[in-house]
Design a protein around this motif. Structure first.
Motif, PDB file in Angstrom:
ATOM      1  N   PHE A 255     -15.082  30.071 -27.077  1.00  0.00           N
ATOM      2  CA  PHE A 255     -14.956  29.982 -25.510  1.00  0.00           C
ATOM      3  C   PHE A 255     -16.328  30.715 -25.018  1.00  0.00           C
ATOM      4  O   PHE A 255     -16.710  31.595 -25.641  1.00  0.00           O
ATOM      5  CB  PHE A 255     -13.815  30.671 -25.111  1.00  0.00           C
TER       6      PHE A 255
ATOM      7  N   LEU B 152     -26.111  24.753 -19.654  1.00  0.00           N
ATOM      8  CA  LEU B 152     -25.348  24.237 -20.524  1.00  0.00           C
ATOM      9  C   LEU B 152     -26.292  24.063 -22.117  1.00  0.00           C
ATOM     10  O   LEU B 152     -26.005  24.083 -23.095  1.00  0.00           O
ATOM     11  CB  LEU B 152     -24.597  23.113 -20.345  1.00  0.00           C
ATOM     12  N   GLU B 153     -27.586  23.698 -21.626  1.00  0.00           N
ATOM     13  CA  GLU B 153     -28.413  23.393 -22.760  1.00  0.00           C
ATOM     14  C   GLU B 153     -28.521  24.484 -23.750  1.00  0.00           C
ATOM     15  O   GLU B 153     -28.698  24.482 -24.886  1.00  0.00           O
ATOM     16  CB  GLU B 153     -29.932  23.000 -22.209  1.00  0.00           C
TER      17      GLU B 153
ATOM     18  N   ALA C 293     -23.883  22.577 -25.332  1.00  0.00           N
ATOM     19  CA  ALA C 293     -22.471  22.054 -25.127  1.00  0.00           C
ATOM     20  C   ALA C 293     -22.400  20.640 -25.712  1.00  0.00           C
ATOM     21  O   ALA C 293     -22.051  19.583 -24.850  1.00  0.00           O
ATOM     22  CB  ALA C 293     -22.209  22.105 -23.566  1.00  0.00           C
ATOM     23  N   TRP C 294     -22.645  20.458 -27.036  1.00  0.00           N
ATOM     24  CA  TRP C 294     -22.272  19.321 -27.694  1.00  0.00           C
ATOM     25  C   TRP C 294     -22.194  19.498 -28.962  1.00  0.00           C
ATOM     26  O   TRP C 294     -23.083  20.040 -29.472  1.00  0.00           O
ATOM     27  CB  TRP C 294     -23.387  18.098 -27.342  1.00  0.00           C
ATOM     28  N   PRO C 295     -21.017  19.122 -29.455  1.00  0.00           N
ATOM     29  CA  PRO C 295     -19.728  18.463 -29.048  1.00  0.00           C
ATOM     30  C   PRO C 295     -19.412  19.152 -27.924  1.00  0.00           C
ATOM     31  O   PRO C 295     -19.554  20.469 -27.889  1.00  0.00           O
ATOM     32  CB  PRO C 295     -18.903  18.171 -30.077  1.00  0.00           C
ATOM     33  N   PRO C 296     -18.238  18.339 -26.962  1.00  0.00           N
ATOM     34  CA  PRO C 296     -17.834  19.281 -25.843  1.00  0.00           C
ATOM     35  C   PRO C 296     -17.418  20.546 -26.177  1.00  0.00           C
ATOM     36  O   PRO C 296     -16.798  20.886 -27.232  1.00  0.00           O
ATOM     37  CB  PRO C 296     -16.990  18.352 -25.410  1.00  0.00           C
ATOM     38  N   ILE C 297     -17.675  21.849 -25.385  1.00  0.00           N
ATOM     39  CA  ILE C 297     -17.127  23.084 -25.652  1.00  0.00           C
ATOM     40  C   ILE C 297     -16.175  23.537 -24.498  1.00  0.00           C
ATOM     41  O   ILE C 297     -16.056  22.839 -23.324  1.00  0.00           O
ATOM     42  CB  ILE C 297     -18.112  24.143 -25.656  1.00  0.00           C
ATOM     43  N   SER C 298     -15.151  24.493 -24.783  1.00  0.00           N
ATOM     44  CA  SER C 298     -14.357  25.132 -23.836  1.00  0.00           C
ATOM     45  C   SER C 298     -15.208  26.231 -23.091  1.00  0.00           C
ATOM     46  O   SER C 298     -15.947  27.031 -23.890  1.00  0.00           O
ATOM     47  CB  SER C 298     -13.294  25.734 -24.728  1.00  0.00           C
ATOM     48  N   GLU C 299     -15.110  25.737 -21.797  1.00  0.00           N
ATOM     49  CA  GLU C 299     -16.656  26.855 -21.154  1.00  0.00           C
ATOM     50  C   GLU C 299     -16.031  26.892 -19.557  1.00  0.00           C
ATOM     51  O   GLU C 299     -15.292  26.204 -19.111  1.00  0.00           O
ATOM     52  CB  GLU C 299     -17.751  25.899 -21.409  1.00  0.00           C
ATOM     53  N   SER C 300     -16.367  27.909 -19.208  1.00  0.00           N
ATOM     54  CA  SER C 300     -16.289  28.157 -17.719  1.00  0.00           C
ATOM     55  C   SER C 300     -17.303  29.152 -17.280  1.00  0.00           C
ATOM     56  O   SER C 300     -18.469  29.675 -17.875  1.00  0.00           O
ATOM     57  CB  SER C 300     -15.111  29.321 -17.319  1.00  0.00           C
TER      58      SER C 300
ATOM     59  N   THR D 223     -17.366  25.627 -11.367  1.00  0.00           N
ATOM     60  CA  THR D 223     -17.588  24.799 -12.451  1.00  0.00           C
ATOM     61  C   THR D 223     -18.102  23.249 -11.875  1.00  0.00           C
ATOM     62  O   THR D 223     -17.266  22.442 -12.255  1.00  0.00           O
ATOM     63  CB  THR D 223     -16.553  24.688 -13.603  1.00  0.00           C
TER      64      THR D 223
ATOM     65  N   VAL E  99     -10.018  23.269 -20.778  1.00  0.00           N
ATOM     66  CA  VAL E  99     -11.285  22.903 -19.919  1.00  0.00           C
ATOM     67  C   VAL E  99     -12.247  22.468 -21.010  1.00  0.00           C
ATOM     68  O   VAL E  99     -11.925  22.880 -22.396  1.00  0.00           O
ATOM     69  CB  VAL E  99     -12.020  24.046 -19.097  1.00  0.00           C
TER      70      VAL E  99
ATOM     71  N   THR F 228     -16.384  21.176 -21.456  1.00  0.00           N
ATOM     72  CA  THR F 228     -17.833  20.643 -20.849  1.00  0.00           C
ATOM     73  C   THR F 228     -18.623  20.071 -21.982  1.00  0.00           C
ATOM     74  O   THR F 228     -18.608  20.317 -23.042  1.00  0.00           O
ATOM     75  CB  THR F 228     -18.372  22.091 -20.362  1.00  0.00           C
ATOM     76  N   GLU F 229     -19.524  19.337 -21.388  1.00  0.00           N
ATOM     77  CA  GLU F 229     -20.350  18.610 -22.311  1.00  0.00           C
ATOM     78  C   GLU F 229     -21.854  18.507 -21.513  1.00  0.00           C
ATOM     79  O   GLU F 229     -21.773  18.718 -20.256  1.00  0.00           O
ATOM     80  CB  GLU F 229     -20.205  17.447 -22.956  1.00  0.00           C
ATOM     81  N   LEU F 230     -23.007  18.456 -22.218  1.00  0.00           N
ATOM     82  CA  LEU F 230     -24.221  18.032 -21.781  1.00  0.00           C
ATOM     83  C   LEU F 230     -24.149  16.829 -21.021  1.00  0.00           C
ATOM     84  O   LEU F 230     -23.552  15.961 -21.347  1.00  0.00           O
ATOM     85  CB  LEU F 230     -25.211  18.135 -22.666  1.00  0.00           C
TER      86      LEU F 230
END
Lengths: 350, 381
Positions: free
Chosen positions: A46, A66-67, A71-78, B84, B234, B236-238
């Motif tokens: 997270f 996010l870079e 954030a790839w693969p998609p992450i759980s993020e806030s 977000t 939730v 998120t991706e680039l």
């Protein structure tokens, strides 16, 4: 509650090249924080961050960060539009679910971009009744300083002594903006900028970035010799309107300190951006003579807004992880005159 | 084992072009008070407040939790603010639910708002530069790519625009009320970002929505039927890199797979009774139906065309009128979450789906890269 510990803290160096973005500051900082404990971005379950659009004067600035998070693969993020200390709070709550063991927390801010922070922070105030008065955060801080000096019987000389002490301590902190040996008389020779406050009383706004790695349970012991276990974490807010508050005290800091278990801490890192705020906070948190305050120099030697609080928690954690302390406190604040306060207590265990 | 979370109070303001009769604080207070009234609680029952809104520059108030602390009764309590992008309303509800599930707090007030009339959203969207393409300009190429890939007939977008506006007529809180809406009217409206006609786009709205969340014990003794949270997620991706598919983003797929797994759902079309999905431009209904697993790739438009997503269909989508009828941006995601909860509580009024037991709330944001979802049910999971 599930046991969660801070196992690593990193911050961006002061000497950033011109044109450096928050993303560019964060990339090496996050890599360092994870690398310190042998982790990579892929190990993170997270991610939570803090930043503020108004410091860069642009919308959605957190999206480009996010870079840095990868954030790839998609992450759980806030993300919170708050000091990174509140991102740490959200990540700590998320870790309580039990399905996430490693959380990455970071924040960044460009308070040093060259605009006048006194003007920018007017946008934080009630836009109808307070902001139009033009009483910026330094002016309101000066009102608070007056109230504090009146209540405590202390003087401008006492405030200058705090600054001299913090700047001296900051000589050992390569991340401090101002450090060195100064005398009280030198500082007091300057003219005040607002009320009793002189330039030295106000932490200089600077750019900054910091990252913390938080790990739950046994995994923390595997990654770190002496994890900084979070034994208490709480935040509270006071009313917004300065006129309805007794500015010489901080009920929100007092309550947050009580809930987080501030009693008996050996070290406290306080996000006191102005010198007199240390007096308010030390009183509210019940910090006794035996408690070392701001061995890093604190926020009065440099204020990377949005990072200031998270860095205080990181410094407190370092006191446990690297300096053998058994109980340390990190504090964050937001809003005019310490309106909102967060207290994080960390402990070492043998 | 995490604590259970129940939605026991919901309040929203009448969504409209310009609430110039109230301040931002007044508008938020109105929604929050209604949520407390619904929960038969007072301000003193609330332990913590979690708010969400889109970029601060939309209204010109930086970190508005500082200013709103008083109006939201937060003095002496914790208040935090999530951001977000467009998914923020959903993410905010997720954070609030986590405060309950983690046992950090028992009763949490969560609120999302936008008062677009106080600022210039398109100016802000372009980071303070005029002449920006706006959200529609960004998403239109993705819609064109979807149409080309799927071979969807061009009337599918206008069908969604009509369906959601007809649904809005049953929702007294919805902003746009267009009783004579028709495919012809949609097609005759100006082409703003091809292929998006003006009536295939969301409006700009002022509004706030609030929910009171509590734990299992609180849900069991709730004044009105609660909505039980069956799962939250939730992802998120680039937003921009070679090889990314912005039409069917993996973050949306992963997020829905996560939330379905938590809720024990293997066939969302069969096992969910309805969905409230973030559809700011008409074509995003078929696109998200595929992304969320209600239809296989390239088949989403057939759900719209066959009427499956209408209130009479087997998987009604946006019975509230959705984002196409009301778009207080920062609140739009939480409105989806709240409308899903209202349905399973049986309290949605004229746009109620009879006997709704389980519903999906969905929000997305940024370059279709931020996703937040929850599944709520009338029964405890």
């Amino acid at each position: 509650m599930r046991d969660v510990a801070i196992v690593s803290f990193a911050q961006a160096p002061l000497d950033q090249p011109p044109g450096q973005t928050e993303t560019m500051m964060l990339i090496p900082t996050i890599t360092e924080a994870l690398g310190n404990v042998g982790l990579t971005r892929k190990d993170v379950g997270f991610t939570c961050s803090g930043s503020a659009d108004y410091l860069t004067g642009s919308t959605f600035t957190f999206v480009s960060m996010l870079e840095a998070a990868g954030a790839w693969p998609p992450i759980s993020e806030s993300h919170v539009e708050m000091d990174g200390a509140w991102a740490l709070f959200e990540a700590w709550v998320r870790c309580q679910h039990g399905d996430v063991d490693v959380a990455l927390v970071f924040s960044s801010g460009r308070a040093g971009l060259g605009h006048d922070l006194r003007e920018t922070l007017l946008f934080q105030f009630d836009p109808y009744y307070l902001a139009p008065l033009g009483a910026d955060y330094v002016s309101l801080a000066a009102l608070q300083a007056d109230a504090v000096l009146e209540r405590t019987g202390k003087t401008e000389r006492d405030l200058a002594e705090i600054v001299v002490e913090r700047r001296r301590a900051a000589k050992a902190n390569p991340y401090a903006t101002i450090s060195g040996d100064y005398t009280v008389d030198d500082l007091l020779a300057k003219d005040p900028v607002a009320g009793v406050l002189r330039e030295h009383d106000i932490g200089p706004p600077v750019d900054g970035a910091a990252a913390i790695v938080m790990v739950a349970g046994d995994r923390a012991r595997d990654l770190c010799d002496r994890p900084a276990w979070i034994s208490g974490l709480d935040h509270r807010v006071d009313p917004h309107y300065p006129g309805v508050r007794d500015l010489s005290v901080s009920p929100s800091a007092k309550l947050a300190g009580e809930k987080a278990g501030a009693a008996g801490v050996e070290v406290a890192e306080l996000a006191a951006v102005c010198s007199h705020e240390e007096l308010v906070l030390a009183d509210a948190l019940g910090l006794g003579a035996g408690c070392a305050i701001n061995p890093s120099g604190g926020a009065v030697v440099g204020n990377p807004m949005m990072v200031t609080g998270l860095a205080r928690i990181g410094e407190a954690a370092n006191q446990v992880m690297k300096n053998g302390k058994s109980k340390a406190l990190g504090h964050a604040s937001s809003g005019p005159c310490l309106q909102q306060n967060l207290v994080c207590v960390v402990e070492g265990r043998n | 084992m995490a604590e259970r979370c129940a939605v026991v109070g919901i309040g929203q303001t009448k969504l409209s072009k310009c609430r110039d009769d109230v301040s931002m604080a007044g508008m938020c207070r109105e929604a929050a008070q209604r949520a407390l009234d619904d929960a038969e609680m007072t301000w003193k029952h609330i332990d913590a407040v979690v708010i969400g809104t889109a970029p601060d520059i939309f209204e010109g108030v930086m970190m508005p939790e500082i200013y709103l602390a008083d109006a939201l009764g937060a003095a002496g309590k914790p208040i935090m603010r999530v951001h977000t992008a467009g998914s923020v309303g959903g993410s905010t509800a997720v954070v609030a639910s986590h405060l309950v599930q983690s046992r950090v707090h028992e009763r949490v007030l969560t609120l999302a708002f936008e008062k677009q009339s106080e600022g210039d959203t398109n100016f802000a969207f372009s980071s303070g530069r005029s002449g920006g393409v706006g959200a529609g300009g960004y998403f239109a190429p993705h819609i064109r790519a979807y149409i080309e890939r799927s071979g969807a007939p061009d009337y599918v977008g206008p069908m969604v625009a009509v369906k959601d506006r007809l649904n809005a007529l049953k929702n007294p809180y919805a902003h746009l009320q267009i009783p004579d809406i028709s495919i012809e009217m949609v097609l005759e409206s100006p082409m703003v970002w091809a292929p998006i006609h003006r009536l295939e786009s969301c409006p700009t709205s002022d509004g706030a929505v609030a929910m009171v969340l509590t734990n299992e014990a609180g849900g069991r003794r709730a004044a009105r039927p609660p909505a039980w949270v069956h799962g939250t997620a939730v992802r998120t991706e680039l937003g921009w890199f070679p090889g990314r598919d912005p039409v069917n983003p993996r973050a949306g797929q992963d997020c829905s797979a996560d939330v379905y797994q938590q809720a024990g759902i293997t066939n969302p079309r069969l096992e969910l009774d309805l969905a409230e999905i973030y559809v700011p431009f008409s074509w995003y209904e078929p696109m998200w139906m595929e992304n969320l697993g209600f239809a296989s790739e390239g088949e989403g438009w057939k759900l719209t065309e066959s009427g499956a997503t209408s209130m009479e269909g087997d998987i009604p989508v946006n019975c509230s009128g959705g984002v196409l009828s009301s778009n207080p941006i920062g609140a739009s995601g939480m409105l989806r979450f709240a409308e899903a909860a209202l349905q399973v509580r049986g309290l949605a009024g004229a746009h109620q789906i009879d006997g709704a037991r389980r519903a999906l709330g969905h929000a997305y944001g940024g370059a279709a890269q931020y996703f937040a979802m929850w599944v709520v049910g009338s029964q405890m999971l």
